[in-house]
Write a protein that holds these residues in place. Structure first.
Motif, short mmCIF file in Angstrom:
data_model
loop_
_atom_site.label_atom_id
_atom_site.label_comp_id
_atom_site.label_asym_id
_atom_site.label_seq_id
_atom_site.Cartn_x
_atom_site.Cartn_y
_atom_site.Cartn_z
N THR A 625 34.24 18.73 66.52
CA THR A 625 33.21 18.31 67.49
C THR A 625 31.86 18.97 67.22
O THR A 625 30.86 18.59 67.82
CB THR A 625 33.65 18.61 68.93
OG1 THR A 625 33.88 20.01 69.07
CG2 THR A 625 34.90 17.84 69.28
N LEU A 626 31.82 19.96 66.34
CA LEU A 626 30.53 20.53 65.95
C LEU A 626 29.73 19.50 65.15
O LEU A 626 28.51 19.39 65.30
CB LEU A 626 30.71 21.77 65.06
CG LEU A 626 31.50 22.94 65.62
CD1 LEU A 626 31.64 24.02 64.56
CD2 LEU A 626 30.82 23.49 66.86
N GLN A 751 30.20 14.00 68.26
CA GLN A 751 29.66 15.36 68.29
C GLN A 751 29.46 15.78 69.75
O GLN A 751 28.96 15.01 70.55
CB GLN A 751 28.32 15.33 67.57
CG GLN A 751 27.78 16.66 67.17
CD GLN A 751 26.49 16.49 66.38
OE1 GLN A 751 25.71 15.58 66.62
NE2 GLN A 751 26.29 17.36 65.41
N LYS A 752 29.86 17.01 70.05
CA LYS A 752 29.69 17.50 71.42
C LYS A 752 28.62 18.59 71.41
O LYS A 752 28.67 19.49 70.57
CB LYS A 752 31.00 18.10 71.94
CG LYS A 752 32.20 17.18 71.83
CD LYS A 752 32.19 16.11 72.90
CE LYS A 752 33.44 15.26 72.78
NZ LYS A 752 33.36 13.99 73.47
N PRO A 753 27.69 18.54 72.33
CA PRO A 753 26.64 19.56 72.36
C PRO A 753 27.17 20.91 72.83
O PRO A 753 28.33 21.03 73.22
CB PRO A 753 25.62 18.98 73.33
CG PRO A 753 26.40 18.08 74.21
CD PRO A 753 27.51 17.54 73.38
N THR A 754 26.31 21.87 72.83
CA THR A 754 26.71 23.24 73.07
C THR A 754 27.46 23.44 74.37
O THR A 754 28.36 24.25 74.46
CB THR A 754 25.49 24.16 73.01
OG1 THR A 754 25.92 25.49 73.21
CG2 THR A 754 24.46 23.81 74.08
N LEU A 757 30.96 23.04 73.88
CA LEU A 757 31.51 24.13 73.10
C LEU A 757 31.69 25.36 73.98
O LEU A 757 32.72 26.02 73.95
CB LEU A 757 30.59 24.45 71.93
CG LEU A 757 31.00 25.64 71.07
CD1 LEU A 757 32.35 25.38 70.43
CD2 LEU A 757 29.96 25.91 70.01
N ARG A 758 30.69 25.64 74.78
CA ARG A 758 30.78 26.81 75.66
C ARG A 758 31.95 26.67 76.61
O ARG A 758 32.68 27.62 76.87
CB ARG A 758 29.48 26.96 76.45
CG ARG A 758 28.33 27.45 75.60
CD ARG A 758 27.06 27.53 76.41
NE ARG A 758 27.15 28.56 77.44
CZ ARG A 758 26.41 28.55 78.55
NH1 ARG A 758 25.55 27.59 78.75
NH2 ARG A 758 26.52 29.52 79.43
#
Lengths: 764, 319
Positions: A625-626, A751-754, A757-758
């Motif tokens: 996903t990055l 893609q997943k934004p930050t 991810l956080r």
């Protein structure tokens, strides 16, 4: 049992054409040259769409070292070609309709000089706005690319009443699927050597999938009898459907006959991309409804195919897509409409899968979406809706019945890969895997027709003879373009007749020598070789034994065919008469030939198939996903195609087909901008490398056929290439919850934004 | 029978100077009609694509001894401009001492191309995937020009507009030894597979990380490339000497200096709040060039995500 080297035992053989291909020693037809030969080049259109006002070749003709500059005026016969409809100009006269259209052709002493001569040809164009979108081409007021308009072909199918079908549905899924223009990407680009013979005949050394069809097409263009043309067409450095249609042959032939000298033409990759066929881009709209039990009540499909400027097999591809958007399922109400539309984009045509790839991506996408909506396991959903033994074919037509659908469904359900699906939710949070890697498993269910289908000439046949030098010759009109056909025929001859590999010689790809076996296409060659041999085996054996009996003065009943020659039937099976001696001692040629029509369904529906191969494919894929990039990490293919004729070839076809499908799903798209290719070489058009093809790969063939089945092995040439993309799309959904409706998969959609991810980090 | 005509494009005349001064003088006398060539792998694609015309003269640098090979000297790695990528890729000493460069080179093109393509060629293309690695290692370029040999920081050369001093030729790429470190690159797919850093003592460590993201797994143009170099005092949880460089595709690589400072000054650089700030900063600071295959936004996000993910991996390592 998985098919591989270990489980195949002695049947895992090095293919006869393998070593020379692997070492590079093999002389392909495009490697050939002759002393005194000229170099041919083709002037392609500068515009996707334009009217030709004038063509001035005088400057090019005046160049020393240039021997011919030909235009439409120099085509003696039909200025058109096409396997089905001859609407593609050999050399354009009034209009150019795509950037690959040929306007002039040149023969010169060197390739550089021929290129320079092309640059001196003055074509005065009146450039027209290209029609680069099939829906725009269908709109009122769109420019008409042909006198008949922009519709090449319409096809459809209807059963029940679609409007009623959606009433009372518990769930309805509507989606539009968009598939890319895929390139065959064969290693050997189109080319060949064209030789005018002293006796007035023309020999063409150029790859094709059907030498006799090329001969027919060239005879029309050149206005000379077919018998005066010889086509030598194998070996071929890859085709995948892309070389079935004529490509450079008309130009080489015209130039060679015009100059009376051998002419070589070999496309650069750039020219191959510009002029060559691609897979039809399709836009497929589907609306499908199910009842509360998850049974399909209504399935409404519309297909728009971008077929490019000329016909080739565009109509047949659409027919195939219409059949395969119905596929292996039962429906209460069904409505399919499809249209194949002319545009000024690149040429679309035959390509492994033949319209099935697009259709099955859409159909299987619907099955997965409906199952999810209904809260049913997607594989169980297919089980509820799949065809049952004795059901008719997709068009309600009679088909050769097998248990394939049930067999592949069950085999996949029991596979280790699919069993992991349930455990995957836990595995995703294992410490070995960082939070941005998400895994999923998806599967697809495929029914794929073989042969050209009802209503299309589909000749088959072959010949066996004992040659004067004592070799058994097997002659077929098939072509070897890497699929392993020679190896398959070799194994059949060993296993069916008991010959040793040295006893026989295989002759293919030469119209002067072979019978009409039809085109090497549509997953039909293995099937037809087997059927031909079944027809010829007993007569040929009897003929050999009868001649041997006469020479040995013993009753034929005591003799048998075996390794090296005729042997005693019983006891030690002693060698009595070598084939060489049998040939030497026979006054008459020992030969049998068979000619028949590939079995077709008893129907009136054009293109409907009799024989089908079934497959179920499961993949495990991971999404980073990055980056949004997808990797396929494991594959399982169950294939029901009857007995495995050649283990290595069978596995190779599934692996190779799957590799093409991987590119289709993840990276491959021939992008066009206003009728011009943006991806003009392999530095931007990306096919999978070996690094993209890692991970497990298991193929389980299901060989069992019903008692008394007369058709034998079904084709496997295409089935590996059709199911993978929808399986990957479902695996991606399982991994990250994003539905894929467009290929190739765009990483930016995954893609997943930050923040994500956080969150993922926090949740650990 | 003539094989050429006026106006017909012909193969260039190939010159093969034996020493660097000779090469330079040839270029001076032939001027615009001549092009330096090393491996020729990039030039060839440009000629085929029509983005560069075939020149009348090619000055083949492959026989110039000063441009060949590389040397691992006590304080620095000196790489001749014509050193093939494959040579750097295979050397275990380069891999150990200059992991960013080794990893960058490992991911460029394909084996047959790496045998021909040179580091100098990758550098002077201004978009080569070795550049972020060399930027993070603060590499220096040595040129031969009208004033003889000149040194110039790679960063300055990339930042300049690109108008090259007439005919000067790249001779060497020099990279100073840092603290020995261990390659921190990897696929990002398996947390176990990538040794992140070299622990120099129980107090400090050095971090070296390189990533290239392409459109497929190998032999691919990059859509994003990222190199990170930093020192870490893990008792204090602080980062020092942070160097971050990003590029990819047609983007001329650049250091992300504001993001570097943010990390150096942050009290808790591996913390969650810092990760969010770093992501925002990188998104803001990195200015990639988009194309039909990967948008500008996608490229930004890719680099920012990889950067934050690496901070997360560091935190995991030291938590």
């Amino acid at each position: 049992m998985a098919l591989n080297r270990e489980t195949s035992g002695g049947r895992w053989r090095i293919r006869p054409d393998g070593p020379a291909k692997v070492t590079g020693a093999l002389t392909y037809l495009t490697d050939m040259s002759m002393s005194g030969m000229l170099h041919g080049r083709v002037l392609r259109s500068s515009h996707p769409y334009a009217r030709i006002k004038s063509i001035d070749t005088s400057e090019a003709e005046a160049l020393e070292g240039v021997h011919a500059v030909l235009t439409w005026r120099d085509v003696p016969g039909l200025n058109g070609y096409g396997i089905a409809v001859q609407d593609q100009p050999v050399l354009c006269r009034d209009y150019v309709r795509y950037v690959g259209d040929a306007v002039a052709t040149v023969a010169a002493d060197t390739p550089e000089l021929a290129d320079y001569a092309l640059s001196l040809i003055e074509v005065d164009y009146d450039a027209l706005a290209p029609v680069d979108d099939p829906e725009a081409a269908l709109a009122d007021g769109a420019p008409k690319l042909h006198p008949h308009g922009n519709v090449l072909h319409r096809a459809g199918y209807e059963r029940g009443n679609i409007a009623d079908g959606f009433e009372g549905c518990a769930h309805i899924v509507e989606e539009t699927y968009i598939t890319p223009r895929q390139m065959h990407a064969y290693m050997e680009t189109e080319g060949g050597l064209f030789v005018p013979e002293p006796d007035g005949r023309l020999t063409v050394y150029a790859p094709t999938q059907h030498g006799l069809m090329d001969r027919l097409q060239l005879s029309r263009i050149l206005d000379r009898p077919q018998a005066s043309i010889r086509i030598v067409s194998s070996p071929i450095g890859g085709s995948f459907g892309g070389k079935d249609e004529l490509n450079i042959q008309p130009y080489g032939a015209l130039l060679a006959l015009h100059t009376g000298r051998p002419v070589k033409i070999h496309n650069s990759r750039w020219e191959s991309v510009r002029a060559g066929l691609k897979r039809h881009p399709m836009k497929i709209r589907m609306k499908t409804g199910i009842d509360a039990d998850g049974r399909i009540m209504a399935h409404d499909v519309n297909i728009i195919a971008d077929t490019g400027p000329y016909a080739t097999l565009g109509a047949e591809v659409l027919n195939f897509a219409v059949e395969h958007v119905i596929g292996p399922y039962r429906y209460e109400h069904l409505y399919v409409s499809g249209v194949s539309v002319h545009t000024n984009n690149g040429m679309s045509g035959e390509f492994r899968g033949f319209g099935g790839n697009q259709a099955i991506f859409a159909l299987e996408g619907q099955m997965d979406r409906l199952a999810y909506k209904a809260g049913i396991d997607p594989w169980e959903f297919r089980q509820r809706n799949r065809r049952r033994a004795e059901d008719p074919g997709p068009f309600g037509h009679p088909i050769a019945q097998t248990n394939g659908a049930e067999q592949v469904w069950r085999t996949l359900a029991e596979s280790a890969l699919y069993a992991r699906r349930e455990r995957l939710a836990y595995a995703a949070s294992a410490p070995s895997s960082p939070p941005w890697i998400r895994k999923g498993i998806g599967a697809a269910f495929v029914m794929h027709g073989a042969g050209l289908g009802f209503g299309i000439p589909d000749p088959a046949g072959g010949r066996l003879r004992l040659a004067a030098d004592g070799k058994i010759e097997a002659l077929f009109g098939y072509e070897e373009f890497g699929q392993g056909l020679i190896a398959t025929l070799e194994l059949m001859l060993i296993e069916e007749f008991g010959f040793a590999p040295d006893d026989f010689r295989i002759v293919i790809g030469d119209t002067d020598r072979v019978p009409d076996s039809g085109s090497t296409t549509a997953s039909r060659a293995t099937s037809m070789m087997w059927q031909s041999l079944q027809r010829m085996r007993d007569p040929f054996r009897s003929a050999l034994l009868k001649a041997a009996a006469a020479q040995l003065d013993r009753p034929a009943e005591e003799l048998a065919i075996g390794e090296g020659g005729v042997r005693e039937k019983s006891g030690e099976k002693r060698l009595l008469l070598a084939y060489q001696n049998l040939a030497a001692g026979s006054s008459e040629e020992i030969a049998v030939e068979t000619n028949f029509i590939f079995p077709a369904s008893d129907t009136k529906r054009i293109g409907a198939h009799l024989l089908y191969t079934y497959a179920a494919v499961a993949v495990e894929a991971e999404v980073n996903t990055l980056t949004g990039r997808v990797r396929v990490t494991d594959q399982f293919h169950a294939v029901a195609a009857g007995p495995v004729m050649n283990p290595q070839g069978y596995l190779g076809q599934i692996e190779g087909g799957s590799s093409m499908a991987l590119g289709y799903a993840l990276t491959e798209e021939a992008i066009m901008d206003e009728g011009r290719y943006v991806t003009r070489n392999f530095d931007t058009y990306l096919i999978p490398t070996i690094a993209d093809s890692r991970g497990g790969f298991e193929v389980v063939p299901i060989e069992e056929l019903p008692e008394g089945d007369p058709h034998g092995p079904r084709g496997v040439g295409e089935i590996g290439s059709v199911g993978l993309a929808p399986a990957i799309a479902e695996a991606v959904f399982q991994a990250v919850g994003t539905r894929i409706s467009r290929l190739p998969i765009d990483p930016s959609e995954l893609q997943k934004p930050t923040d994500a991810l956080r969150k993922a980090v926090k949740d650990r | 029978m003539p094989n050429t005509h006026p106006g017909m494009s012909v193969m260039p005349t190939v010159w093969r100077p034996q020493e660097i001064g000779e090469a330079y003088r040839m270029k001076q006398s032939l001027g615009e009609t001549a092009v330096y060539a090393a491996g020729g792998t990039l030039l060839r694609t440009q000629w085929e694509a029509g983005t560069a015309v075939l020149p009348a003269h090619l000055i083949d640098l492959s026989a110039v001894p000063m441009l060949a090979g590389y040397a691992l000297e006590p304080s620095e790695l000196v790489i001749g401009a014509c050193c093939p990528l494959a040579a750097l890729r295979k050397d275990p000493l380069v891999q150990t001492a200059f992991p960013l460069l080794a990893e960058a080179v490992r991911n460029i093109a394909a084996p047959s191309i790496r045998n021909l393509a040179t580091l100098g060629g990758n550098v002077v293309s201004r978009i080569g995937d070795s550049l972020p690695a060399l930027l993070a290692d603060e590499a220096e370029l040595i040129w031969l020009g009208k004033n003889g040999m000149q040194a110039e920081p790679l960063e300055d050369w990339l930042a300049a507009s690109g108008s090259e001093q007439a005919g000067r030729v790249l001779v060497q790429i020099r990279v100073q030894h840092g603290t020995e470190s261990v390659n921190g690159a990897g696929t990002m797919n398996d947390i176990r597979s990538a040794p992140l850093l070299k622990v120099d003592s129980d107090r400090s460590a050095s971090v070296r990380i390189y990533h290239k993201v392409g459109r497929r797994e190998a032999f691919t143009p990059s859509v994003g490339s990222l190199a990170i170099s930093a020192g870490m005092e893990h008792a204090a949880g602080k980062l020092k000497e942070v160097r971050i460089a990003a590029g990819g595709g047609q983007t001329i690589p650049k250091r992300l200096e504001r993001t570097e400072r943010l990390l150096e000054r942050h009290a808790d650089p591996l913390g969650e709040d810092c990760a969010a700030e770093v992501h925002r900063s990188a998104m803001d600071e990195f200015e990639p060039v988009g194309d039909l295959f990967a948008s500008r936004g996608y490229r930004k996000m890719t680099v920012a995500n990889l950067l934050v993910a690496e901070l997360w991996r560091l935190r995991e390592r030291f938590a």
